[in-house]
Write an enzyme that holds these catalytic residues in place. Structure first.
Site, mmCIF file in Angstrom:
data_model
loop_
_atom_site.group_PDB
_atom_site.id
_atom_site.type_symbol
_atom_site.label_atom_id
_atom_site.label_comp_id
_atom_site.label_asym_id
_atom_site.label_seq_id
_atom_site.Cartn_x
_atom_site.Cartn_y
_atom_site.Cartn_z
ATOM 1 N N ASP A 35 0.846 -1.191 0.000
ATOM 2 C CA ASP A 35 0.000 0.000 0.000
ATOM 3 C C ASP A 35 0.885 1.246 0.000
ATOM 4 O O ASP A 35 1.900 1.310 0.707
ATOM 5 C CB ASP A 35 -0.926 -0.005 1.219
ATOM 6 C CG ASP A 35 -2.090 0.969 1.054
ATOM 7 O OD1 ASP A 35 -3.230 0.497 0.891
ATOM 8 O OD2 ASP A 35 -1.843 2.194 1.074
ATOM 9 N N ASN A 91 -12.777 -2.994 3.049
ATOM 10 C CA ASN A 91 -13.668 -1.839 3.210
ATOM 11 C C ASN A 91 -14.753 -1.945 2.136
ATOM 12 O O ASN A 91 -14.457 -2.182 0.961
ATOM 13 C CB ASN A 91 -12.889 -0.537 3.067
ATOM 14 C CG ASN A 91 -11.914 -0.328 4.210
ATOM 15 O OD1 ASN A 91 -12.161 -0.775 5.329
ATOM 16 N ND2 ASN A 91 -10.797 0.321 3.934
ATOM 17 N N GLN A 98 -14.062 2.892 1.919
ATOM 18 C CA GLN A 98 -13.608 2.431 0.601
ATOM 19 C C GLN A 98 -13.411 3.627 -0.323
ATOM 20 O O GLN A 98 -14.305 4.477 -0.443
ATOM 21 C CB GLN A 98 -14.620 1.449 -0.016
ATOM 22 C CG GLN A 98 -14.106 0.817 -1.303
ATOM 23 C CD GLN A 98 -15.026 -0.271 -1.863
ATOM 24 O OE1 GLN A 98 -16.106 -0.536 -1.326
ATOM 25 N NE2 GLN A 98 -14.600 -0.891 -2.952
ATOM 26 N N VAL A 100 -11.334 3.036 -3.430
ATOM 27 C CA VAL A 100 -11.108 2.464 -4.758
ATOM 28 C C VAL A 100 -12.175 1.387 -4.964
ATOM 29 O O VAL A 100 -12.207 0.397 -4.220
ATOM 30 C CB VAL A 100 -9.690 1.867 -4.881
ATOM 31 C CG1 VAL A 100 -9.507 1.228 -6.255
ATOM 32 C CG2 VAL A 100 -8.621 2.938 -4.637
ATOM 33 N N HIS A 104 -10.767 -5.204 -3.226
ATOM 34 C CA HIS A 104 -9.413 -5.473 -2.757
ATOM 35 C C HIS A 104 -9.443 -5.737 -1.264
ATOM 36 O O HIS A 104 -10.301 -5.233 -0.544
ATOM 37 C CB HIS A 104 -8.473 -4.287 -3.042
ATOM 38 C CG HIS A 104 -8.959 -3.004 -2.450
ATOM 39 N ND1 HIS A 104 -9.940 -2.238 -3.054
ATOM 40 C CD2 HIS A 104 -8.640 -2.354 -1.305
ATOM 41 C CE1 HIS A 104 -10.184 -1.178 -2.317
ATOM 42 N NE2 HIS A 104 -9.416 -1.220 -1.233
ATOM 43 N N HIS A 106 -7.073 -5.595 2.277
ATOM 44 C CA HIS A 106 -5.869 -5.088 2.925
ATOM 45 C C HIS A 106 -5.329 -6.202 3.820
ATOM 46 O O HIS A 106 -6.040 -6.681 4.703
ATOM 47 C CB HIS A 106 -6.187 -3.884 3.817
ATOM 48 C CG HIS A 106 -6.744 -2.702 3.092
ATOM 49 N ND1 HIS A 106 -5.981 -1.619 2.730
ATOM 50 C CD2 HIS A 106 -8.005 -2.420 2.661
ATOM 51 C CE1 HIS A 106 -6.755 -0.718 2.123
ATOM 52 N NE2 HIS A 106 -7.974 -1.180 2.077
HETATM 53 P P1 AMP Z 1 -9.700 1.567 0.307
HETATM 54 O O1 AMP Z 1 -9.639 2.902 1.007
HETATM 55 O O2 AMP Z 1 -10.110 0.414 1.183
HETATM 56 O O3 AMP Z 1 -10.493 1.656 -0.986
HETATM 57 O O4 AMP Z 1 -8.206 1.205 -0.069
HETATM 58 C C1 AMP Z 1 -7.525 1.743 -1.154
HETATM 59 C C2 AMP Z 1 -6.075 1.667 -0.815
HETATM 60 O O5 AMP Z 1 -5.326 1.747 -1.995
HETATM 61 C C3 AMP Z 1 -5.596 2.770 0.127
HETATM 62 O O6 AMP Z 1 -5.071 2.185 1.319
HETATM 63 C C4 AMP Z 1 -4.535 3.497 -0.696
HETATM 64 O O7 AMP Z 1 -3.440 3.935 0.087
HETATM 65 C C5 AMP Z 1 -4.127 2.413 -1.697
HETATM 66 N N1 AMP Z 1 -3.597 2.938 -2.941
HETATM 67 C C6 AMP Z 1 -4.164 3.861 -3.760
HETATM 68 N N2 AMP Z 1 -3.371 4.087 -4.830
HETATM 69 C C7 AMP Z 1 -2.293 3.277 -4.691
HETATM 70 C C8 AMP Z 1 -1.109 3.040 -5.470
HETATM 71 N N3 AMP Z 1 -0.876 3.700 -6.618
HETATM 72 N N4 AMP Z 1 -0.223 2.120 -5.002
HETATM 73 C C9 AMP Z 1 -0.433 1.470 -3.850
HETATM 74 N N5 AMP Z 1 -1.525 1.632 -3.076
HETATM 75 C C10 AMP Z 1 -2.438 2.532 -3.485
#
Ligand code: AMP
Length: 119
Positions: A35, A91, A98, A100, A104, A106
């Site tokens: 992450d 999430n 959430q 993205v 996914h 974590h």
């Molecule tokens: P969520 O908030 O559960 O949707 O998680 C999305 C996660 O993706 C967050 O913890 C971000 O820090 C991570 N994230 C977003 N862009 C990138 C990236 N380019 N490389 C690695 N992690 C990322």
């Protein structure tokens, strides 16, 4: 599966090597990378290489085998990087954090930061 998004998600772009990431594991259908904003000593995102499922609820009903594969990749990452004991956080929905909308997990190992995902 929902209709493909018009634009590839950030995670599809990582899987396609269009955006750099520290990739720690992958299979034909799943990729795991560090992450970018870690909230624990070990913080790895595990996700299908293809978009289409917004969240774990959609994935569980649409492709349970892919969800099982994702969990197995998470276990392997945790074995390698976190001594095999870990949190697995999905999430689900903006109000739950959430950001993205490409399913996914974590993988979190070690002590979590204050006020973090599962704190
Ligand atoms: P969520 O908030 O559960 O949707 O998680 C999305 C996660 O993706 C967050 O913890 C971000 O820090 C991570 N994230 C977003 N862009 C990138 C990236 N380019 N490389 C690695 N992690 C990322």
């Amino acid at each position: 599966m929902t209709a493909p998004a018009a634009e590839p998600t950030v995670f599809e772009r990582i899987a396609a090597r269009e955006i750099p990431a520290q990739i720690v594991a992958e299979t034909d259908r799943v990729i795991a990378f560090r992450d970018i904003a870690p909230q624990a000593p070990v913080h790895v995102v595990v996700t299908p290489k293809q978009g289409g499922y917004r969240d774990v609820v959609e994935l569980a009903s649409g492709d349970p085998a892919l969800l099982a594969e994702l969990v197995d990749v998470a276990r392997g990452v945790a074995d390698e990087l976190a001594g095999g004991e870990f949190r697995l956080v999905f999430n689900t929905g903006a109000a739950a954090g959430q950001t993205v909308f490409h399913v996914h997990a974590h993988v979190l190992g070690g002590r979590l930061e204050e006020g973090s995902l599962a704190g």
